[in-house]
Design an enzyme around this catalytic site. Structure first.
Site, PDB file in Angstrom:
ATOM      1  N   GLY A 197       0.730  -1.380  -0.091  1.00  0.00           N
ATOM      2  CA  GLY A 197       0.000  -0.104  -0.113  1.00  0.00           C
ATOM      3  C   GLY A 197       0.760   1.333  -0.030  1.00  0.00           C
ATOM      4  O   GLY A 197       2.224   1.156  -0.051  1.00  0.00           O
ATOM      5  N   GLY A 205       1.607   4.778   2.051  1.00  0.00           N
ATOM      6  CA  GLY A 205       1.230   5.685   3.287  1.00  0.00           C
ATOM      7  C   GLY A 205       1.304   7.053   2.980  1.00  0.00           C
ATOM      8  O   GLY A 205       1.153   7.555   1.670  1.00  0.00           O
ATOM      9  N   GLY A 206       1.178   7.908   4.089  1.00  0.00           N
ATOM     10  CA  GLY A 206       1.146   9.445   3.862  1.00  0.00           C
ATOM     11  C   GLY A 206       2.525   9.989   3.060  1.00  0.00           C
ATOM     12  O   GLY A 206       2.496  11.128   2.475  1.00  0.00           O
ATOM     13  N   GLY A 266       5.103   7.479   1.801  1.00  0.00           N
ATOM     14  CA  GLY A 266       5.971   6.531   1.432  1.00  0.00           C
ATOM     15  C   GLY A 266       5.133   5.337   0.948  1.00  0.00           C
ATOM     16  O   GLY A 266       3.948   5.335   1.012  1.00  0.00           O
ATOM     17  N   THR A 267       5.660   4.366   0.258  1.00  0.00           N
ATOM     18  CA  THR A 267       5.105   3.381  -0.409  1.00  0.00           C
ATOM     19  C   THR A 267       5.656   2.130   0.632  1.00  0.00           C
ATOM     20  O   THR A 267       6.642   2.032   1.119  1.00  0.00           O
ATOM     21  CB  THR A 267       5.707   2.795  -1.931  1.00  0.00           C
ATOM     22  OG1 THR A 267       5.311   3.951  -2.669  1.00  0.00           O
ATOM     23  CG2 THR A 267       5.096   1.618  -1.999  1.00  0.00           C
ATOM     24  N   VAL A 268       4.796   1.131   0.939  1.00  0.00           N
ATOM     25  CA  VAL A 268       5.003   0.003   1.946  1.00  0.00           C
ATOM     26  C   VAL A 268       5.178  -1.116   1.321  1.00  0.00           C
ATOM     27  O   VAL A 268       4.188  -1.611   0.423  1.00  0.00           O
ATOM     28  CB  VAL A 268       3.724  -0.057   2.935  1.00  0.00           C
ATOM     29  CG1 VAL A 268       4.011  -1.071   3.983  1.00  0.00           C
ATOM     30  CG2 VAL A 268       3.743   1.369   3.629  1.00  0.00           C
ATOM     31  N   LYS A 317       8.549   0.659   4.806  1.00  0.00           N
ATOM     32  CA  LYS A 317       8.086   1.747   4.157  1.00  0.00           C
ATOM     33  C   LYS A 317       9.339   2.600   3.921  1.00  0.00           C
ATOM     34  O   LYS A 317       9.866   3.080   4.528  1.00  0.00           O
ATOM     35  CB  LYS A 317       7.284   2.523   5.453  1.00  0.00           C
ATOM     36  CG  LYS A 317       6.657   3.811   4.772  1.00  0.00           C
ATOM     37  CD  LYS A 317       5.862   4.472   5.847  1.00  0.00           C
ATOM     38  CE  LYS A 317       4.982   5.788   5.484  1.00  0.00           C
ATOM     39  NZ  LYS A 317       4.476   6.559   6.762  1.00  0.00           N
ATOM     40  N   ASP A 359      -4.136  11.693  11.279  1.00  0.00           N
ATOM     41  CA  ASP A 359      -4.881  11.038  10.004  1.00  0.00           C
ATOM     42  C   ASP A 359      -5.616   9.822  10.218  1.00  0.00           C
ATOM     43  O   ASP A 359      -4.958   8.657   9.682  1.00  0.00           O
ATOM     44  CB  ASP A 359      -3.800  10.913   8.991  1.00  0.00           C
ATOM     45  CG  ASP A 359      -4.444  10.645   7.480  1.00  0.00           C
ATOM     46  OD1 ASP A 359      -5.387  10.831   7.461  1.00  0.00           O
ATOM     47  OD2 ASP A 359      -3.487  10.161   6.629  1.00  0.00           O
TER      48      ASP A 359
END
Length: 728
Positions: free
Chosen positions: A413, A415-416, A418-420, A434, A530
């Site tokens: 997925g 995140g706010g 970065g990519t996980v 992340k 968030d």
């Protein structure tokens, strides 16, 4: 079962009528101003202060008559059948010993103990059980115990072995022992065990006793150890009052008014849970003694100047006692300035005081500089310790191997910041990595902030940070791997598969617990910033894990630290935050309210393709809630007659979370506690199987009563439908 309870109800009614009659008769008597000469002031080792007395002639009236009798060669005071161990006039409390209710299964010892059920009755006395000092305790394995009062049914269920926590010494949390709060102003208790839910091998017990004198032992559930430890009687704290009058009414009759000391005051106090009033007396501040006695033996002035710690020492003055207070007198030539004796400066020239002022100013500047330097050094050392703990300078290669060079097939997925990716370390540990999406300094700072925040957190429902790799071109954070994805995917992406209400309530409660921990227990408090369903992960047991702290901040201590850039996710944003740009704990509460709506309705927060009135889930929910058409928006999978009470309670909670003004929203701790109570109501098998039995036990008059007690364990209004609460 019906006949004994009917007789019991009639008996209670008779007791109530007798109680009212007895109190009214008592009020006609004149009160003696103080104890008569020749009356005993002690019974054995126990002081008997006025208004109590040994015999009617020595007490203020018959309700305070104490019987002093010899037991095993020692004099002991008794009030009725109960031994009195201590009396406090200042606190208006009396400590007594009371019997234990028990039921044993099989021959447990040579005494062949079987069953004893107590009834504690103080209806026609000035006493009532202290709700602040006492608790109801139920002991045993698989034991349902409860007590009836004049208005309520109170009890709990004690399991033998809890999945969360096994029985252990000193703990009364449901395994082997549970406890229940007492309502205010209770004067009557009768104990019962529910034979359908008592399968103890050994003994079961139920008592009302002083909480701080109770300490659980694991042997209590299988033997007579509890009875033996307390020798069959437990300590109980009783409140007492003088008359069934308010202070205003009592003062009208000078012959029966009890606050006779010149320095005493009357204090109103409720009684018997009704709207009538009773009163007691206390000494004014600065006085100590007995407010029920006239003359020199009543409330006496406290000489503060004779205390071990001189109250005027810090000011440099001399203590002078005054009636009810004291005064600090300065030496000749000095005067009191801001609580300190200082030399009178009127006769000195301006040059004489400028030098010390300048010296003090310079000293203050130097002190501020030294403190600032010390603070910066400490913060630098703290940051260095955190970096030493989490920083792995040569970990980039290992993380590249773990994620197959950050293969797109490994993406979990976004995140706010970065990519996980899913990763597999060399020791076969599954992790989530992340990786910052860009390499600008701002995103590096956000990654660093998330690492610092997570380093302070240790909670089972918050995703754990395993490590970090910051001093590289593209910074990375390594978390525990959560297998079932996000709550958003579970609700909106599982193609209509069934999600039970119990699972939804578990996820809601655990998420609220995690956010309450951030707000109330973290030091300093943390605001997530968030909160949304895609930032709540779900593990293999459907336990919630709050994640993604890139937008989080430490709670600001002044206005200069408030966030000035609006951040978060549309559909979840606090409207008050949009107006003020000030992120508070109530901003997280609003966002969590939207998450609750997703769980209740299985609808997305925003539906831009729908009609105008259905684009915002929050606005649509508020609209249907006002119109009383909640069923139009609830998810059909969970909407049935059995669940409607819980659904309405959770919907009402969500409505409060979505209040436009943050001041009107509950705290996350309150949200967590209310969800926990709703879960416990759902988990009561006794309530579902024994509705008819409870209706017959309580009777139609009890079920129709409009008085409701909600102590977090049981309400009399819903007793038949909800049952007794599981031990907490």
């Amino acid at each position: 079962m019906k006949s004994p309870w009917l007789v019991h109800s009639i008996f209670l009614l008779q007791l109530c009528l007798l109680a009212i009659w007895d109190w009214e008769l008592a009020t006609a008597d004149e009160l003696p101003a103080q104890r008569s000469a020749g009356c005993q002031s002690k019974c054995g080792n126990v002081d008997i202060p006025y208004p109590f007395g040994i015999g009617d002639q020595c007490a203020i009236h018959h309700g305070f008559d104490i019987n002093c009798k010899a037991v095993d060669g020692t004099e002991r005071p008794f009030k009725g059948p109960f031994e009195v161990t201590k009396i406090s006039v200042a606190d208006a409390k009396a400590w007594m010993k009371m019997n234990i209710s028990w039921r044993c299964y099989g021959q447990t010892d040579t005494r062949n103990m079987r069953e004893y059920m107590l009834m504690q009755n103080f209806i026609n006395t000035p006493f009532r059980f202290s709700e602040t000092d006492n608790k109801i305790f139920v002991l045993g394995c698989y034991t349902t115990g409860y007590m009836t009062t004049l208005s309520y049914v109170l009890g709990c269920f004690s399991t033998c072995y809890s999945e969360r926590e096994p029985p252990r010494n000193g703990s009364c949390s449901g395994a082997g022992c549970c406890k229940v709060d007492l309502p205010k102003d209770q004067v009557y208790f009768k104990a019962f065990f529910n034979e359908y839910y008592n399968t103890t091998v050994g003994c079961s017990y139920i008592v009302v006793m002083e909480e701080k004198k109770f300490s659980y032992k694991t042997t209590y559930a299988h033997s007579t150890t509890f009875w033996d430890d307390y020798k069959g009687q437990v300590p109980v704290v009783m409140n007492w009052t003088i008359r069934p009058y308010s202070c205003k009414d009592a003062k009208k009759n000078t012959n029966s008014y009890a606050c006779v000391s010149n320095n005493s005051v009357c204090v109103d106090d409720g009684i018997d849970g009704s709207h009538s009033q009773a009163y007691r007396c206390k000494c004014l501040d600065g006085y100590d003694g007995n407010p029920y006695v006239k003359g020199d033996d009543g409330c006496k002035d406290i000489n503060e100047c004779e205390r071990i710690a001189d109250p005027c020492w810090a000011s440099g003055g001399t203590c002078q006692n005054r009636p009810g207070s004291f005064e600090c007198l300065c030496p000749q030539g000095e005067q009191m300035v801001n609580g300190t004796c200082k030399e009178n400066q009127k006769s000195k020239s301006s040059s004489s005081w400028m030098i010390p002022v300048i010296v003090a100013s310079v000293g203050g500047v130097v002190l501020v500089i030294v403190m600032a330097c010390a603070y910066l050094i400490r913060e630098r050392r703290s940051l260095q310790l955190i970096k030493q703990r989490y920083f792995r300078q040569h970990g980039e290669t290992e993380l590249q191997e773990a994620t197959d060079m950050f293969n797109d097939k490994r993406v979990l997925g976004h995140g706010g910041h970065g990519t996980v990716y899913k990763g597999l370390l060399k020791d076969n540990t599954e992790v989530a990595v992340k990786r910052c999406m860009t390499i600008d300094e701002q995103h590096k700072k956000e990654f660093g902030k998330e690492m610092l925040i997570l380093s302070q957190i240790n909670h089972k429902n918050i995703v754990k940070l395993f490590g970090c790799c910051l001093e590289v071109e593209v910074p990375m954070l390594v978390y525990e791997f959560i297998p079932h994805g996000t709550l958003f995917q579970l609700i909106h992406g599982n193609h209509g598969r069934q999600i039970s209400l119990a699972t939804r309530m578990q996820i809601a409660h655990q998420s609220a617990e995690a956010l309450a921990y951030l707000h109330s227990c973290a030091s300093p408090p943390i605001l997530h910033g968030d909160v949304k369903s895609s930032n709540i992960l779900i593990d293999s047991d459907y336990a919630a894990k709050v994640s993604d702290f890139g937008a989080s901040i430490l709670a600001p201590t002044d206005e200069s630290q408030f966030v000035t850039l609006v951040q978060g996710t549309c559909g979840y944003l606090d409207p008050e935050y949009m107006q003020t740009c000030q992120l508070t704990d109530k901003s997280d509460v609003y966002s969590f309210g939207v998450v609750l709506l997703e769980l209740l309705t299985r609808k997305k927060p925003l539906n831009l393709e729908g009609p105008e009135h259905e684009k915002s889930l929050a606005l649509r929910f508020i609209s249907v809630a006002k119109e009383g058409k909640l069923e139009e928006i609830l998810d059909d999978q969970i909407m049935n007659d059995e669940n409607m009470d819980v659904l309405e309670e959770v919907a009402d909670l969500a409505k409060q979370c979505l209040e436009m003004s943050g001041e009107n929203r509950p705290s996350m701790k309150e949200v967590s506690e209310r969800l926990d109570r709703s879960r416990k109501v759902m988990s009561q098998p006794w309530a579902q199987q024994n509705i008819e039995e409870m209706e017959s036990l309580l009777g139609e008059s009890s079920m129709a009563s409009s008085e409701v007690l909600n102590t977090g364990n049981l309400s009399i209004e819903k007793a038949a439908a909800k049952g007794l609460e599981w031990g907490r």
